[in-house]
Motif scaffolding. Sequence first.
Motif, mmCIF file in Angstrom:
data_model
loop_
_atom_site.group_PDB
_atom_site.id
_atom_site.type_symbol
_atom_site.label_atom_id
_atom_site.label_comp_id
_atom_site.label_asym_id
_atom_site.label_seq_id
_atom_site.Cartn_x
_atom_site.Cartn_y
_atom_site.Cartn_z
ATOM 1 N N UNK A 153 -19.563 -3.213 -5.954
ATOM 2 C CA UNK A 153 -18.133 -3.414 -5.687
ATOM 3 C C UNK A 153 -17.314 -2.192 -6.088
ATOM 4 N N UNK A 154 -17.656 -1.588 -7.206
ATOM 5 C CA UNK A 154 -16.920 -0.402 -7.649
ATOM 6 C C UNK A 154 -17.117 0.752 -6.674
ATOM 7 N N UNK A 155 -18.330 0.904 -6.180
ATOM 8 C CA UNK A 155 -18.599 1.983 -5.221
ATOM 9 C C UNK A 155 -17.850 1.717 -3.916
ATOM 10 N N UNK A 156 -17.894 0.478 -3.431
ATOM 11 C CA UNK A 156 -17.205 0.150 -2.176
ATOM 12 C C UNK A 156 -15.693 0.300 -2.313
ATOM 13 N N UNK A 157 -15.172 0.106 -3.503
ATOM 14 C CA UNK A 157 -13.731 0.299 -3.721
ATOM 15 C C UNK A 157 -13.340 1.752 -3.501
ATOM 16 N N UNK A 158 -14.298 2.666 -3.748
ATOM 17 C CA UNK A 158 -14.055 4.090 -3.484
ATOM 18 C C UNK A 158 -14.151 4.412 -1.997
ATOM 19 N N UNK A 159 -14.694 3.482 -1.229
ATOM 20 C CA UNK A 159 -14.938 3.703 0.198
ATOM 21 C C UNK A 159 -14.075 2.775 1.038
ATOM 22 N N UNK A 160 -12.826 2.698 0.689
ATOM 23 C CA UNK A 160 -11.928 1.767 1.372
ATOM 24 C C UNK A 160 -11.120 2.445 2.470
ATOM 25 N N UNK A 161 -11.569 3.620 2.907
ATOM 26 C CA UNK A 161 -10.798 4.354 3.901
ATOM 27 C C UNK A 161 -11.019 3.910 5.327
ATOM 28 N N UNK A 162 -11.979 3.032 5.550
ATOM 29 C CA UNK A 162 -12.210 2.534 6.895
ATOM 30 C C UNK A 162 -12.981 3.475 7.793
ATOM 31 N N UNK A 163 -13.576 4.528 7.233
ATOM 32 C CA UNK A 163 -14.370 5.443 8.050
ATOM 33 C C UNK A 163 -15.683 4.776 8.464
ATOM 34 N N UNK A 164 -16.277 5.207 9.578
ATOM 35 C CA UNK A 164 -17.581 4.645 9.950
ATOM 36 C C UNK A 164 -18.620 4.775 8.841
ATOM 37 N N UNK A 165 -18.633 5.913 8.143
ATOM 38 C CA UNK A 165 -19.616 6.090 7.088
ATOM 39 C C UNK A 165 -19.380 5.140 5.916
ATOM 40 N N UNK A 166 -18.105 4.785 5.678
ATOM 41 C CA UNK A 166 -17.816 3.794 4.642
ATOM 42 C C UNK A 166 -18.373 2.435 5.041
ATOM 43 N N UNK A 167 -18.156 2.064 6.301
ATOM 44 C CA UNK A 167 -18.645 0.764 6.775
ATOM 45 C C UNK A 167 -20.171 0.737 6.807
ATOM 46 N N UNK A 168 -20.782 1.872 7.149
ATOM 47 C CA UNK A 168 -22.242 1.935 7.159
ATOM 48 C C UNK A 168 -22.801 1.741 5.748
ATOM 49 N N UNK A 169 -22.152 2.341 4.760
ATOM 50 C CA UNK A 169 -22.586 2.147 3.377
ATOM 51 C C UNK A 169 -22.450 0.698 2.967
ATOM 52 N N UNK A 170 -21.348 0.062 3.358
ATOM 53 C CA UNK A 170 -21.155 -1.353 3.033
ATOM 54 C C UNK A 170 -22.253 -2.205 3.657
ATOM 55 N N UNK A 171 -22.629 -1.885 4.888
ATOM 56 C CA UNK A 171 -23.705 -2.626 5.560
ATOM 57 C C UNK A 171 -25.015 -2.460 4.798
ATOM 58 N N UNK A 172 -25.323 -1.233 4.441
ATOM 59 C CA UNK A 172 -26.586 -0.979 3.745
ATOM 60 C C UNK A 172 -26.636 -1.681 2.396
ATOM 61 N N UNK A 173 -25.523 -1.621 1.640
ATOM 62 C CA UNK A 173 -25.506 -2.255 0.324
ATOM 63 C C UNK A 173 -25.576 -3.773 0.442
ATOM 64 N N UNK A 174 -24.905 -4.325 1.439
ATOM 65 C CA UNK A 174 -24.969 -5.770 1.631
ATOM 66 C C UNK A 174 -26.392 -6.208 1.984
ATOM 67 N N UNK A 175 -27.032 -5.430 2.842
ATOM 68 C CA UNK A 175 -28.410 -5.767 3.213
ATOM 69 C C UNK A 175 -29.333 -5.695 2.005
ATOM 70 N N UNK A 176 -29.164 -4.684 1.182
ATOM 71 C CA UNK A 176 -30.022 -4.537 0.008
ATOM 72 C C UNK A 176 -29.816 -5.661 -0.992
#
Length: 411
Positions: A153-176
């Motif tokens: 959650x802390x890492x995703x809070x740093x990636x709240x810009x809505x970029x494709x790479x931010x969303x891709x990271x969220x997908x990967x972390x959710x899957x893991x």
Amino acid sequence: MANIKTLTPEAGRIDAAGLRAYDADRLARCAVDRAEPWWRRTACAEALTGRVPQARLGALLACVRDTGDTGTVRKALLGVLSDRAELLPWLRHEDRRREEAYGMPEAVLRARGALGELTAAAELATLAFSHWWTRRAVGDAGLDALVERYGAEAVLAELAGGRPEDRATAVRLRDRAGGDVIDALADPDPAVAHLAQSLLTCPDRVRAYLAGAPTPDAALWAAYALHRLTGDAAQTRAVYESLGRPRVEVEGLDEELRRAIVHEYGPECEKQSDPRWRIEALCTESPLPPDEERQLADEERRLARATAALTAAGLMPRPPLSCGEAHRQGGGTYHVIGYGEGGRSEVLISTLGPFAGNYEDDPAARAALEAAGFRWIDGATGAVRVTGLGVYYFGAREPLDVSTLLFYWQD
């Protein structure tokens, strides 16, 4: 008795196991010694992993910080010293953004992640979204280190810009974490949707989603994932038909050229490609024979026909060469037939179908080959850009024109 020089006699001949068992102090001295070749210094640096001698720490850190030293050595040492908190001020400094040594910008980011620098998350996410697997590995490793220290959650809070790479990271972390990522098939960025489909493992879950997919693209990605999981071509074609056989329309690209291109490049196109190319490749018939032996026989007949036509026209053709032979490296989708006085002119014969052309648009060669049943690719036809289809080409992964795709070479 073994010493550093006998363990590293030349580049490409490194006894890594022997170095790992060798005296760490001597390895450290060699790693920072500019009189030694870079490959020996690098091997010594890598052999210090987990056993850096305290007495040499200052010299090793100084070498990492020395932008005038060899980048490969500095990168190796940074990997070994990435747990040293005293490097953080240097790693954070704006000058690190101007590092030009190969691999150093990525190594700096990885070290920042390893040291818990949460503000590096956005740049690490960009690396993790890269086409290059080496950069993806660095990005993933840095993000994993941050997640281990602070939580997802802390890492995703740093990636709240809505970029494709931010969303891709969220997908990967959710899957893991064991979460369901199927909703990301509707992501507007094809590369994010492509990542999501690659993580799906349950055909029944994909079928259930497909029945109510929120967008046509999401349905295509679901069909693509289902085909990957089951190999059921009939099911894929049924989805394709139900959606009205969607495809990327390209002005100037006729059906003959389209079939050749889609079946050569659609199956392995780059992750940012429109999913319609992938599904079209799965659901339409290839113009090439189904097995490699028959394809090679077709190519041989085509080349023999081209050679005979050029001979009959008095153009003095030379024996055909594959594009790899002609360039003396690499490979691709065409053969070269030199012709004329000294073989200085060349005609290109595609392996993807009865397509021919050359850089001079030579009317004599064109007339001879067209009479023999070849289709001449002129400048206007060759310049048509096949949009939405990302193809690797000398480091880039953008849509290419018809000429480059039919007569493709990569070293």
